[in-house]
Design a protein around this motif. Structure first.
Motif, PDB file in Angstrom:
ATOM      1  N   PHE A   1       1.074  -1.097   0.243  1.00 16.90           N
ATOM      2  CA  PHE A   1      -0.174   0.218   0.046  1.00 16.90           C
ATOM      3  C   PHE A   1       0.841   1.045  -0.076  1.00 16.90           C
ATOM      4  O   PHE A   1       1.653   1.301   0.895  1.00 16.90           O
ATOM      5  N   ASP A   2       0.535   2.153  -0.949  1.00 19.63           N
ATOM      6  CA  ASP A   2       1.752   3.066  -1.369  1.00 19.63           C
ATOM      7  C   ASP A   2       1.044   4.090  -0.410  1.00 19.63           C
ATOM      8  O   ASP A   2       0.311   5.352  -1.111  1.00 19.63           O
ATOM      9  N   THR A   3       1.576   4.785   0.915  1.00 21.27           N
ATOM     10  CA  THR A   3       0.649   5.766   1.613  1.00 21.27           C
ATOM     11  C   THR A   3       1.299   7.397   1.275  1.00 21.27           C
ATOM     12  O   THR A   3       0.433   7.279   1.186  1.00 21.27           O
TER      13      THR A   3
ATOM     14  N   ARG B   1      -6.615   3.682   6.400  1.00 23.41           N
ATOM     15  CA  ARG B   1      -6.677   3.450   5.404  1.00 23.41           C
ATOM     16  C   ARG B   1      -5.391   1.574   5.748  1.00 23.41           C
ATOM     17  O   ARG B   1      -6.226   0.328   5.233  1.00 23.41           O
ATOM     18  N   LYS B   2      -3.914   1.963   6.139  1.00 26.44           N
ATOM     19  CA  LYS B   2      -2.890   1.227   6.085  1.00 26.44           C
ATOM     20  C   LYS B   2      -3.788   0.045   7.366  1.00 26.44           C
ATOM     21  O   LYS B   2      -3.109  -1.319   7.606  1.00 26.44           O
ATOM     22  N   ALA B   3      -4.533   0.785   8.334  1.00 28.00           N
ATOM     23  CA  ALA B   3      -4.467   0.045   9.680  1.00 28.00           C
ATOM     24  C   ALA B   3      -5.717  -1.159   9.079  1.00 28.00           C
ATOM     25  O   ALA B   3      -5.775  -2.333   9.807  1.00 28.00           O
ATOM     26  N   ALA B   4      -6.784  -0.407   8.602  1.00 30.59           N
ATOM     27  CA  ALA B   4      -7.392  -1.162   7.998  1.00 30.59           C
ATOM     28  C   ALA B   4      -7.256  -2.268   7.094  1.00 30.59           C
ATOM     29  O   ALA B   4      -7.890  -3.261   6.981  1.00 30.59           O
ATOM     30  N   LEU B   5      -6.255  -2.143   6.457  1.00 30.15           N
ATOM     31  CA  LEU B   5      -6.335  -2.684   5.311  1.00 30.15           C
ATOM     32  C   LEU B   5      -5.546  -4.137   5.914  1.00 30.15           C
ATOM     33  O   LEU B   5      -5.526  -5.764   5.896  1.00 30.15           O
ATOM     34  N   ALA B   6      -4.562  -3.514   6.653  1.00 30.12           N
ATOM     35  CA  ALA B   6      -3.452  -5.290   7.292  1.00 30.12           C
ATOM     36  C   ALA B   6      -5.273  -6.175   8.149  1.00 30.12           C
ATOM     37  O   ALA B   6      -4.273  -6.821   8.364  1.00 30.12           O
ATOM     38  N   GLN B   7      -5.774  -5.033   9.067  1.00 30.69           N
ATOM     39  CA  GLN B   7      -6.619  -5.933  10.106  1.00 30.69           C
ATOM     40  C   GLN B   7      -7.126  -6.676   9.229  1.00 30.69           C
ATOM     41  O   GLN B   7      -7.986  -7.928   9.261  1.00 30.69           O
ATOM     42  N   SER B   8      -7.900  -6.749   7.694  1.00 25.78           N
ATOM     43  CA  SER B   8      -8.528  -7.625   6.980  1.00 25.78           C
ATOM     44  C   SER B   8      -7.945  -8.665   6.476  1.00 25.78           C
ATOM     45  O   SER B   8      -8.485  -9.288   6.518  1.00 25.78           O
ATOM     46  N   LEU B   9      -6.720  -8.374   5.969  1.00 28.17           N
ATOM     47  CA  LEU B   9      -5.616  -9.218   5.735  1.00 28.17           C
ATOM     48  C   LEU B   9      -5.862  -9.719   6.850  1.00 28.17           C
ATOM     49  O   LEU B   9      -5.439 -11.721   6.802  1.00 28.17           O
ATOM     50  N   ASP B  10      -5.276  -9.949   8.187  1.00 26.21           N
ATOM     51  CA  ASP B  10      -5.372 -10.665   8.937  1.00 26.21           C
ATOM     52  C   ASP B  10      -6.356 -11.495   9.559  1.00 26.21           C
ATOM     53  O   ASP B  10      -6.350 -12.560   9.835  1.00 26.21           O
TER      54      ASP B  10
END
Length: 91
Positions: free
Chosen positions: A6-8, A32-41
Motif C-alpha cells: 500500500f503506497d501511503t 487505511r493502512k491499519a484497516a487493510l492490515a486488519q482485514s488481511l489478518d
C-alpha cells in the motif's frame, strides 16, 4: 500473515491534490493502512494456514479409518453372538 503493498505516499499525494490538509491526508493513510492490515489478518489464509488444515484433515482421515475398523470388529462380534444365541450348536 499476508501482506499487500500500500503506497501511503501516493495516497497522501492524491488526497492533498483534492484539498486535504497534510494532517488529514496522513491520518487517512494510516487509517487505511491499519484497516487493510486488519482485514488481511482475518480474511486471507496463508500457505502455513492451508498446510495446518491439511495436516488436521490427514489426522481426521486416519481416525475415521481406525473407527471403521473398530466398528467392523464390534459388529462382527455382535453378529457372532446373535448367531450363537439363535442357532446353538448341536452337541
Amino acid at each position: 500473515m499476508a501482506t499487500v503493498t500500500f503506497d501511503t505516499h501516493e495516497f497522501i499525494k492524491r488526497l492533498k491534490a483534492v484539498g486535504f490538509s497534510d494532517e488529514q491526508a496522513e491520518a487517512m493513510a494510516e487509517a487505511r493502512k491499519a484497516a487493510l492490515a486488519q482485514s488481511l489478518d482475518t480474511a486471507l489464509a496463508t500457505k502455513a494456514d492451508i498446510f495446518a488444515v491439511r495436516q488436521e484433515l490427514a489426522d481426521v482421515r486416519a481416525d475415521v479409518r481406525l473407527l471403521k475398523w473398530m466398528l467392523g470388529v464390534v459388529l462382527g462380534g455382535v453378529v457372532a453372538l446373535l448367531l450363537k444365541a439363535f442357532f446353538p450348536a448341536a452337541g
